[in-house]
Design an enzyme around this catalytic site. Structure first.
Site, PDB file in Angstrom:
ATOM      1  N   ASN A  66     -37.977  40.377  22.868  1.00 50.38           N
ATOM      2  CA  ASN A  66     -37.479  41.107  24.040  1.00 50.38           C
ATOM      3  C   ASN A  66     -36.038  41.587  23.881  1.00 50.38           C
ATOM      4  OD1 ASN A  66     -37.202  41.570  27.173  1.00 50.38           O
ATOM      5  ND2 ASN A  66     -35.600  40.087  26.619  1.00 50.38           N
ATOM      6  N   TYR A  72     -32.688  54.911  20.481  1.00 48.41           N
ATOM      7  CA  TYR A  72     -33.501  54.018  21.329  1.00 48.41           C
ATOM      8  C   TYR A  72     -34.967  54.440  21.269  1.00 48.41           C
ATOM      9  CZ  TYR A  72     -34.870  51.144  25.322  1.00 48.41           C
ATOM     10  OH  TYR A  72     -35.476  50.208  26.118  1.00 48.41           O
ATOM     11  N   LYS A 102     -38.057  52.154  19.758  1.00 50.85           N
ATOM     12  CA  LYS A 102     -39.214  51.714  20.540  1.00 50.85           C
ATOM     13  C   LYS A 102     -40.518  52.295  19.993  1.00 50.85           C
ATOM     14  CE  LYS A 102     -37.064  48.939  23.335  1.00 50.85           C
ATOM     15  NZ  LYS A 102     -37.294  47.476  23.258  1.00 50.85           N
ATOM     16  N   ILE A 151     -36.760  49.592  34.742  1.00 52.08           N
ATOM     17  CA  ILE A 151     -36.683  48.278  35.370  1.00 52.08           C
ATOM     18  C   ILE A 151     -35.214  48.003  35.687  1.00 52.08           C
ATOM     19  CG2 ILE A 151     -37.261  45.824  35.123  1.00 52.08           C
ATOM     20  CD1 ILE A 151     -39.721  47.655  34.820  1.00 52.08           C
TER      21      ILE A 151
HETATM   22  P1  NAI Z   1     -30.717  42.997  29.577  1.00 51.87           P
HETATM   23  O1  NAI Z   1     -29.494  43.656  29.079  1.00 51.87           O
HETATM   24  O2  NAI Z   1     -30.766  42.521  30.988  1.00 51.87           O
HETATM   25  O3  NAI Z   1     -31.116  41.791  28.624  1.00 51.87           O
HETATM   26  C1  NAI Z   1     -31.094  41.906  27.235  1.00 51.87           C
HETATM   27  C2  NAI Z   1     -30.750  40.558  26.637  1.00 51.87           C
HETATM   28  O4  NAI Z   1     -30.747  40.698  25.212  1.00 51.87           O
HETATM   29  C3  NAI Z   1     -29.348  40.053  27.043  1.00 51.87           C
HETATM   30  O5  NAI Z   1     -29.423  38.718  27.480  1.00 51.87           O
HETATM   31  C4  NAI Z   1     -28.540  40.182  25.762  1.00 51.87           C
HETATM   32  O6  NAI Z   1     -27.512  39.209  25.641  1.00 51.87           O
HETATM   33  C5  NAI Z   1     -29.631  39.990  24.709  1.00 51.87           C
HETATM   34  N1  NAI Z   1     -29.223  40.522  23.408  1.00 51.87           N
HETATM   35  C6  NAI Z   1     -28.584  41.696  23.157  1.00 51.87           C
HETATM   36  N2  NAI Z   1     -28.311  41.798  21.850  1.00 51.87           N
HETATM   37  C7  NAI Z   1     -28.779  40.676  21.254  1.00 51.87           C
HETATM   38  C8  NAI Z   1     -28.782  40.198  19.921  1.00 51.87           C
HETATM   39  N3  NAI Z   1     -28.223  40.893  18.921  1.00 51.87           N
HETATM   40  N4  NAI Z   1     -29.367  39.007  19.659  1.00 51.87           N
HETATM   41  C9  NAI Z   1     -29.913  38.283  20.661  1.00 51.87           C
HETATM   42  N5  NAI Z   1     -29.914  38.671  21.948  1.00 51.87           N
HETATM   43  C10 NAI Z   1     -29.360  39.858  22.235  1.00 51.87           C
HETATM   44  O7  NAI Z   1     -31.876  44.072  29.298  1.00 51.87           O
HETATM   45  P2  NAI Z   1     -33.388  44.195  29.810  1.00 51.87           P
HETATM   46  O8  NAI Z   1     -33.477  45.429  30.611  1.00 51.87           O
HETATM   47  O9  NAI Z   1     -33.887  42.929  30.357  1.00 51.87           O
HETATM   48  O10 NAI Z   1     -34.106  44.532  28.427  1.00 51.87           O
HETATM   49  C11 NAI Z   1     -34.985  43.662  27.762  1.00 51.87           C
HETATM   50  C12 NAI Z   1     -35.895  44.479  26.868  1.00 51.87           C
HETATM   51  O11 NAI Z   1     -36.662  45.369  27.665  1.00 51.87           O
HETATM   52  C13 NAI Z   1     -35.155  45.342  25.846  1.00 51.87           C
HETATM   53  O12 NAI Z   1     -35.856  45.337  24.633  1.00 51.87           O
HETATM   54  C14 NAI Z   1     -35.235  46.717  26.476  1.00 51.87           C
HETATM   55  O13 NAI Z   1     -35.142  47.736  25.514  1.00 51.87           O
HETATM   56  C15 NAI Z   1     -36.585  46.655  27.115  1.00 51.87           C
HETATM   57  N6  NAI Z   1     -36.825  47.647  28.156  1.00 51.87           N
HETATM   58  C16 NAI Z   1     -36.039  47.658  29.277  1.00 51.87           C
HETATM   59  C17 NAI Z   1     -36.255  48.618  30.249  1.00 51.87           C
HETATM   60  C18 NAI Z   1     -35.421  48.701  31.479  1.00 51.87           C
HETATM   61  O14 NAI Z   1     -35.550  49.708  32.198  1.00 51.87           O
HETATM   62  N7  NAI Z   1     -34.590  47.723  31.788  1.00 51.87           N
HETATM   63  C19 NAI Z   1     -37.321  49.614  30.091  1.00 51.87           C
HETATM   64  C20 NAI Z   1     -38.086  49.480  28.891  1.00 51.87           C
HETATM   65  C21 NAI Z   1     -37.838  48.524  27.960  1.00 51.87           C
END
Ligand code: NAI
Length: 255
Positions: free
Chosen positions: A90, A159, A163, A192
């Site tokens: 994730n 990005y 994906k 989201i």
């Molecule tokens: P978020 O920013 O709330 O959480 C992402 C987490 O990943 C954070 O806790 C961060 O510290 C951690 N992270 C970042 N770089 C890292 C690394 N190098 N090693 C380990 N951990 C790391 O983001 P969210 O929205 O919860 O995203 C989660 C996933 O969902 C991502 O892959 C994102 O691309 C995907 N996603 C999110 C969408 C959205 O609209 N929020 C839509 C589609 C996909």
């Protein structure tokens, strides 16, 4: 009987947003959860919250870009928690610089986004392959609507590329690992509301409107909206599902 009893689940990027919600949801369904994140303090806070709610959770610091660290953390999880049977890839980042914009920013975005969103998925999956094979495990990769399209809001080509790659990796591993009983699927979230896009939503009110004009359900998603599909794909409810992507996008991709 809870859906994930007797499972040990690893969730990367579990300190925030979607990963945090999935970790909590898995724990509610009886899994023991290892929360991995580059932000060790926030990951521990998330694990603590799960424990206070009666679940089993431990946090581990991990930067998914660092291949040797992924191997080391897989060893620590095996020793301290046990044999992993569910992996949720994730962890991810996004930036929204156009390809034709500032060259230095575009190059940095490409390097950082591919390193985390794509190489990171490879690194972590490779590190946990052995227990996943031994347990006939399940891998759930967090993809995106951008596994199919480039959205019309400001968004980085890196990005979209990352994906698309996550979906390709999902299909490749499903094809190869099926013979071991390992299932590999993806989830495609739409917009989201998480810290990932909080700034973009605040600075660009049009962003949400453009998304919602294309979203039959007419609302942005919440991290909790991704938990059901993540439980489905990790549990025996999806025993004949592999190489698939479950869209959780309010219908964005359907129209
Ligand atoms: P978020 O920013 O709330 O959480 C992402 C987490 O990943 C954070 O806790 C961060 O510290 C951690 N992270 C970042 N770089 C890292 C690394 N190098 N090693 C380990 N951990 C790391 O983001 P969210 O929205 O919860 O995203 C989660 C996933 O969902 C991502 O892959 C994102 O691309 C995907 N996603 C999110 C969408 C959205 O609209 N929020 C839509 C589609 C996909």
């Amino acid at each position: 009987m809870k859906l994930l009893e007797n499972h040990i689940a690893v969730v990367t990027g579990a300190a925030s947003g979607i990963g945090r919600a999935i970790a909590a949801g898995y724990a509610r369904e009886g899994a023991q959860v290892a929360l991995l994140d580059i932000d060790a303090r926030a990951a521990e806070a998330a694990a603590q919250e799960i424990r206070e709610a009666g679940g089993l959770a431990e946090s581990f610091h991990l930067d998914v870009r660092r291949r040797e660290d992924c191997v080391a953390v897989a060893r620590r999880v095996a020793e301290q928690v046990g044999r992993v049977s569910i992996l949720v890839n994730n962890a991810g980042i996004n930036r929204r610089n156009a390809f034709a914009g500032d060259g230095a920013a575009v190059i940095k975005d490409w390097e950082d986004i591919i390193a985390i969103n794509l190489d990171g998925v490879f690194n972590v999956t490779h590190a946990f392959l052995e227990p996943l094979r031994a347990s006939q495990g399940r891998i759930v990769n967090i993809a995106s609507i951008q596994s199919f399209v480039h959205v019309r809001t400001p968004n980085s080509p890196a990005y979209t590329t990352s994906k698309h790659g996550v979906l390709g990796f999902t299909r490749a591993l499903a094809a190869e690992l099926g013979k071991y009983g390992v299932r590999v699927n993806a989830i495609g979230p739409g917009l989201i509301e998480t810290p990932l896009n909080a700034q973009a939503r605040a600075n660009n009110p049009d962003l949400v409107r453009i998304f919602m004009d294309h979203t039959p359900l007419g609302r942005p998603g919440k991290p909790e909206d991704i938990v059901g599909p993540a439980i489905f794909l990790a549990s025996d409810l999806s025993s004949y599902v592999t190489g698939s992507i479950v869209m959780a996008d309010g219908g964005y991709r359907a129209i």
